[in-house]
Design an enzyme around this catalytic site. Structure first.
Site, PDB file in Angstrom:
ATOM      1  N   LYS A  14     108.118  28.584  56.243  1.00  0.00           N
ATOM      2  CA  LYS A  14     106.742  28.075  56.379  1.00  0.00           C
ATOM      3  C   LYS A  14     106.565  26.749  55.640  1.00  0.00           C
ATOM      4  O   LYS A  14     105.995  25.805  56.173  1.00  0.00           O
ATOM      5  CB  LYS A  14     105.727  29.102  55.825  1.00  0.00           C
ATOM      6  CG  LYS A  14     105.793  30.458  56.492  1.00  0.00           C
ATOM      7  CD  LYS A  14     104.681  31.377  55.999  1.00  0.00           C
ATOM      8  CE  LYS A  14     104.801  31.822  54.555  1.00  0.00           C
ATOM      9  NZ  LYS A  14     105.958  32.699  54.285  1.00  0.00           N
ATOM     10  N   ARG A  89      96.973  36.391  53.277  1.00  0.00           N
ATOM     11  CA  ARG A  89      98.034  37.395  53.156  1.00  0.00           C
ATOM     12  C   ARG A  89      97.483  38.813  53.185  1.00  0.00           C
ATOM     13  O   ARG A  89      98.270  39.766  53.145  1.00  0.00           O
ATOM     14  CB  ARG A  89      98.785  37.191  51.838  1.00  0.00           C
ATOM     15  CG  ARG A  89     100.077  36.382  51.938  1.00  0.00           C
ATOM     16  CD  ARG A  89     100.628  36.216  50.534  1.00  0.00           C
ATOM     17  NE  ARG A  89     102.029  36.017  50.425  1.00  0.00           N
ATOM     18  CZ  ARG A  89     102.613  34.833  50.231  1.00  0.00           C
ATOM     19  NH1 ARG A  89     101.907  33.735  50.217  1.00  0.00           N
ATOM     20  NH2 ARG A  89     103.904  34.769  50.056  1.00  0.00           N
ATOM     21  N   ARG A 128     118.154  29.709  48.318  1.00  0.00           N
ATOM     22  CA  ARG A 128     117.123  28.798  47.809  1.00  0.00           C
ATOM     23  C   ARG A 128     116.987  28.935  46.294  1.00  0.00           C
ATOM     24  O   ARG A 128     116.744  27.962  45.589  1.00  0.00           O
ATOM     25  CB  ARG A 128     115.787  29.110  48.507  1.00  0.00           C
ATOM     26  CG  ARG A 128     114.652  28.192  48.114  1.00  0.00           C
ATOM     27  CD  ARG A 128     113.451  28.391  49.011  1.00  0.00           C
ATOM     28  NE  ARG A 128     112.558  29.422  48.530  1.00  0.00           N
ATOM     29  CZ  ARG A 128     111.470  29.855  49.187  1.00  0.00           C
ATOM     30  NH1 ARG A 128     111.165  29.363  50.355  1.00  0.00           N
ATOM     31  NH2 ARG A 128     110.700  30.785  48.688  1.00  0.00           N
ATOM     32  N   ARG A 134     112.710  28.765  41.129  1.00  0.00           N
ATOM     33  CA  ARG A 134     111.691  29.816  41.206  1.00  0.00           C
ATOM     34  C   ARG A 134     112.286  31.140  40.768  1.00  0.00           C
ATOM     35  O   ARG A 134     113.201  31.649  41.421  1.00  0.00           O
ATOM     36  CB  ARG A 134     111.173  29.942  42.654  1.00  0.00           C
ATOM     37  CG  ARG A 134     110.248  28.838  43.071  1.00  0.00           C
ATOM     38  CD  ARG A 134     109.792  28.995  44.501  1.00  0.00           C
ATOM     39  NE  ARG A 134     109.210  30.303  44.808  1.00  0.00           N
ATOM     40  CZ  ARG A 134     108.589  30.578  45.942  1.00  0.00           C
ATOM     41  NH1 ARG A 134     108.468  29.641  46.866  1.00  0.00           N
ATOM     42  NH2 ARG A 134     108.082  31.769  46.154  1.00  0.00           N
ATOM     43  N   ARG A 146     109.007  41.370  47.587  1.00  0.00           N
ATOM     44  CA  ARG A 146     108.143  40.417  48.310  1.00  0.00           C
ATOM     45  C   ARG A 146     108.156  40.730  49.800  1.00  0.00           C
ATOM     46  O   ARG A 146     107.111  40.663  50.462  1.00  0.00           O
ATOM     47  CB  ARG A 146     108.608  38.978  48.054  1.00  0.00           C
ATOM     48  CG  ARG A 146     108.244  38.497  46.654  1.00  0.00           C
ATOM     49  CD  ARG A 146     109.072  37.294  46.236  1.00  0.00           C
ATOM     50  NE  ARG A 146     108.830  36.120  47.062  1.00  0.00           N
ATOM     51  CZ  ARG A 146     109.668  35.084  47.133  1.00  0.00           C
ATOM     52  NH1 ARG A 146     110.800  35.084  46.438  1.00  0.00           N
ATOM     53  NH2 ARG A 146     109.366  34.059  47.878  1.00  0.00           N
TER      54      ARG A 146
HETATM   55  P1  AMP Z   1     104.921  31.692  48.372  1.00  0.00           P
HETATM   56  O1  AMP Z   1     105.191  30.367  47.754  1.00  0.00           O
HETATM   57  O2  AMP Z   1     104.008  31.630  49.548  1.00  0.00           O
HETATM   58  O3  AMP Z   1     106.194  32.453  48.660  1.00  0.00           O
HETATM   59  O4  AMP Z   1     104.143  32.563  47.274  1.00  0.00           O
HETATM   60  C1  AMP Z   1     104.765  32.902  46.045  1.00  0.00           C
HETATM   61  C2  AMP Z   1     103.962  34.005  45.384  1.00  0.00           C
HETATM   62  O5  AMP Z   1     102.642  33.540  45.087  1.00  0.00           O
HETATM   63  C3  AMP Z   1     103.754  35.255  46.221  1.00  0.00           C
HETATM   64  O6  AMP Z   1     104.863  36.156  46.138  1.00  0.00           O
HETATM   65  C4  AMP Z   1     102.511  35.840  45.580  1.00  0.00           C
HETATM   66  O7  AMP Z   1     102.797  36.465  44.351  1.00  0.00           O
HETATM   67  C5  AMP Z   1     101.685  34.578  45.271  1.00  0.00           C
HETATM   68  N1  AMP Z   1     100.810  34.227  46.414  1.00  0.00           N
HETATM   69  C6  AMP Z   1     100.912  33.121  47.200  1.00  0.00           C
HETATM   70  N2  AMP Z   1      99.962  33.130  48.143  1.00  0.00           N
HETATM   71  C7  AMP Z   1      99.242  34.258  47.956  1.00  0.00           C
HETATM   72  C8  AMP Z   1      98.141  34.852  48.622  1.00  0.00           C
HETATM   73  N3  AMP Z   1      97.587  34.286  49.712  1.00  0.00           N
HETATM   74  N4  AMP Z   1      97.665  36.029  48.135  1.00  0.00           N
HETATM   75  C9  AMP Z   1      98.206  36.605  47.062  1.00  0.00           C
HETATM   76  N5  AMP Z   1      99.255  36.128  46.397  1.00  0.00           N
HETATM   77  C10 AMP Z   1      99.784  34.955  46.833  1.00  0.00           C
END
Ligand code: AMP
Length: 190
Positions: A14, A89, A128, A134, A146
């Site tokens: 994404k 989400r 990654r 991260r 996740r």
């Molecule tokens: P991402 O970078 O989208 O993979 O997000 C990394 C982490 O941030 C996720 O595993 C969640 O812990 C948190 N996170 C990101 N977006 C959301 C969301 N819309 N709702 C809740 N937690 C989020």
């Protein structure tokens, strides 16, 4: 305005595609994960709270995430549209987004999902993790959690947007260019 939700499990691509598409279509890219990581780096209260969830591969609570997303959108006036990456989400987030965009006389034009098999996701995220810095990419157990959280809480949103004829699935395996082409074919019809 053309607002797009780029959807898919962790590691689907994404963020990579959103960066390409924002330039191609002159849209603003908002990644809730990036905003959380920015806050973690700058040691804000929001960052401290978010970190306690992110490090375990859990979702940050809806209220906190929704308020943050709304504030991000407010910072961009008179734009062509947004690419939402990693948001919504949960169903509560999808409903809140709907209500919020309505106050701006706009809506989500489409949810476009990148479809990738689970074993490929784990491999991609571990790869990654070698360079992303991260912590949630470096630990296989956190990665698996996740993906589980995605299926338990997030995948349901496919039905939410499908019911409204706004869901589009795209094969998320291939070169970056190939996947951009597939996404563009959908966006060009919106
Ligand atoms: P991402 O970078 O989208 O993979 O997000 C990394 C982490 O941030 C996720 O595993 C969640 O812990 C948190 N996170 C990101 N977006 C959301 C969301 N819309 N709702 C809740 N937690 C989020």
């Amino acid at each position: 305005m053309v607002n797009i939700v780029l959807f898919g499990p962790p590691g689907a691509g994404k963020g990579t595609q959103a960066e390409v598409l924002k330039n191609k279509y002159d849209l603003v890219h908002i990644s809730t994960g990036d905003v959380f990581r920015y806050n973690i780096k700058n040691k804000t209260d929001l960052g401290t709270l978010a970190k306690s969830y992110i490090d375990k591969g859990q979702l940050v609570p809806d209220e906190v995430t929704i308020n943050m997303l709304n504030a991000e959108v407010e910072q961009h006036q008179k734009v062509k549209g947004f690419i939402f990456d990693g948001f919504p989400r949960t169903e509560a987030q999808a409903e809140a987004l709907e209500v919020f965009l309505k106050t701006k006389n706009t809506d989500v034009k489409a949810m476009i999902a990148l479809e990738v098999a689970d074993d490929i996701l784990v491999a991609r995220l571990l790869e990654r993790g070698k360079t992303s810095g991260r912590p949630d990419d470096a630990d296989e157990e956190v990665i698996k959690n996740r993906i589980k959280v995605y299926y338990d809480e997030t995948a349901i949103l496919k039905g939410y947007y499908e019911k409204q004829n706004r869901y589009h699935g795209v094969d998320g395996v291939g070169s970056i260019n190939e996947i951009t082409e597939r996404l563009s074919k959908v966006i060009d019809t919106l």
